[in-house]
Design an enzyme around this catalytic site. Structure first.
Site, PDB file in Angstrom:
ATOM      1  N   SER A 176       0.810  -1.214   0.000  1.00  0.00           N
ATOM      2  CA  SER A 176       0.000   0.000   0.000  1.00  0.00           C
ATOM      3  C   SER A 176       0.843   1.263   0.000  1.00  0.00           C
ATOM      4  O   SER A 176       1.984   1.275   0.493  1.00  0.00           O
ATOM      5  CB  SER A 176      -0.900   0.001   1.242  1.00  0.00           C
ATOM      6  OG  SER A 176      -1.538   1.243   1.430  1.00  0.00           O
TER       7      SER A 176
ATOM      8  N   TYR B 103      -1.299  -0.096  10.178  1.00  0.00           N
ATOM      9  CA  TYR B 103      -1.573  -0.762   8.905  1.00  0.00           C
ATOM     10  C   TYR B 103      -0.398  -0.593   7.942  1.00  0.00           C
ATOM     11  O   TYR B 103       0.095  -1.567   7.346  1.00  0.00           O
ATOM     12  CB  TYR B 103      -2.847  -0.171   8.306  1.00  0.00           C
ATOM     13  CG  TYR B 103      -3.146  -0.557   6.880  1.00  0.00           C
ATOM     14  CD1 TYR B 103      -3.649  -1.806   6.563  1.00  0.00           C
ATOM     15  CD2 TYR B 103      -2.942   0.358   5.837  1.00  0.00           C
ATOM     16  CE1 TYR B 103      -3.950  -2.150   5.249  1.00  0.00           C
ATOM     17  CE2 TYR B 103      -3.242   0.022   4.529  1.00  0.00           C
ATOM     18  CZ  TYR B 103      -3.742  -1.223   4.240  1.00  0.00           C
ATOM     19  OH  TYR B 103      -4.030  -1.558   2.932  1.00  0.00           O
TER      20      TYR B 103
ATOM     21  N   LYS C 132       2.326  -3.428   6.417  1.00  0.00           N
ATOM     22  CA  LYS C 132       2.612  -3.590   4.985  1.00  0.00           C
ATOM     23  C   LYS C 132       4.120  -3.505   4.726  1.00  0.00           C
ATOM     24  O   LYS C 132       4.678  -4.303   3.958  1.00  0.00           O
ATOM     25  CB  LYS C 132       1.884  -2.510   4.177  1.00  0.00           C
ATOM     26  CG  LYS C 132       0.372  -2.630   4.160  1.00  0.00           C
ATOM     27  CD  LYS C 132      -0.107  -3.834   3.377  1.00  0.00           C
ATOM     28  CE  LYS C 132      -1.609  -3.813   3.167  1.00  0.00           C
ATOM     29  NZ  LYS C 132      -2.113  -4.997   2.439  1.00  0.00           N
TER      30      LYS C 132
END
Length: 320
Positions: free
Chosen positions: A126, A150, A154
């Site tokens: 991402s 998050y 990643k």
């Protein structure tokens, strides 16, 4: 070819499953295209197995990948390729980082531990791996500095894949996604969906108050371009991958006003008004407006030509 898809019931997962069934073959251990003979589809939600051609089978495994029993079932038999899309998103990851690690990172470690014969693992990373004060243009080689749990997960997965590839255990590749549009359904209270709603709501006949100024630039891509990029990255010769085995999916940079105009050209009946929200504007202003790659074109990975193409992709697949 036995192919595992995690997150198979999600927005991107359903599109990827459809594309792989239609394609019928991907590059195998031989370095040549080989028929897909088994699809293993897993998701925390219900998975609807697609109709597949003769010579191919489908198995659906519903469950949480943080459950060792589910992971054991997914990896029970040797596999040739994995498309790893499953992830716990920002809101939940911020609320409970440990639980998010069990979903976002531990399953990848388990997949690598179960690997035999150096399978290819393609990971949906991402734009969230980047953070802090960003330049207007973010390219592949900018050092990750995630500002969310998050994004951190990643970035960790990118490093895990690169290291396992260095050891010859797998052939890992990571594709960093910009804002993916247009997710179907009703509006959700997350920033990326507020961006999607600028086009989706008018197209569905609903008025929408955009929380951003009309000239705000956003880096976006269609779900179709993501799926094509994931498959192209899977099939790429390892010698052509960047040193970190991670690259950006080039984004289309579009303004809020241009999004609304494109929706109107496509026949939208809902109206878009501008009602900026200071907090949301600050979040989006912190995103890079240009998300680029110097490796993508050579691997056959490209951005959408324009926002009309993004809308056309949505309209053609919103019922999938």
């Amino acid at each position: 070819m036995r192919v595992i898809i995690t997150g198979a019931a999600g927005f991107l997962g359903r599109r990827l499953v459809h594309a792989l069934v239609e394609k019928g073959a991907i590059v195998g251990p031989s370095g040549r295209a080989e028929p897909i003979t088994e699809l293993v589809l897993t998701d925390i939600g219900p998975v609807s197995p697609p109709t597949v051609p003769e010579g191919c089978t489908v198995s659906a495994i519903q469950g949480d990948l943080s459950d060792p029993a589910i992971l054991a079932k997914v990896t029970e038999h040797p596999f040739d390729s994995v498309f790893h899309l499953a992830s716990q998103l920002t809101f939940h990851a911020e609320a409970d980082p440990d639980a998010a690690w069990a979903v976002n990172v531990a399953p990848l470690q388990a997949l690598i531990a179960a690997a035999k014969g150096c399978p290819r693992i393609v990971f949906a990373s991402s734009i969230a791996v980047f953070g802090g004060t960003l330049p207007t243009e973010v390219a592949d080689d900018l050092a990750p500095l995630p500002m969310t749990t998050y994004g951190t997960h990643k970035a960790v997965n990118e490093l895990i894949l690169a290291d396992a590839s260095r050891h010859g255990r797998i052939d890992g590749r990571s594709l960093r996604l910009p804002i993916v549009l247009i997710r179907p359904g009703v509006a959700q209270p997350v920033v990326s969906d507020k961006v999607a709603a600028i086009a989706r709501e008018p197209l569905e006949g609903r008025d929408f108050a955009a929380p951003l100024s009309a000239q705000t630039e956003v880096p976006v891509t269609s779900a179709g371009s993501v799926v094509a990029g994931l498959i192209a990255l899977h099939d790429a010769d390892p010698s052509r991958l960047p040193p970190k085995r991670a690259l950006n999916l080039p984004a289309l940079t579009i303004t809020v006003a241009e999004m609304a105009s494109s929706a109107a050209r496509a026949g939208a009946t809902g109206r878009v008004t501008i009602q900026p929200d200071a907090d949301m504007q600050a979040v989006v202003d912190g995103w890079p407006s240009h998300f680029t790659s110097r490796y993508a074109a050579g691997l056959g990975i490209a951005s959408d030509a324009n926002f009309d193409a993004v809308i056309a992709d949505y309209l053609a697949h919103r019922d999938l």
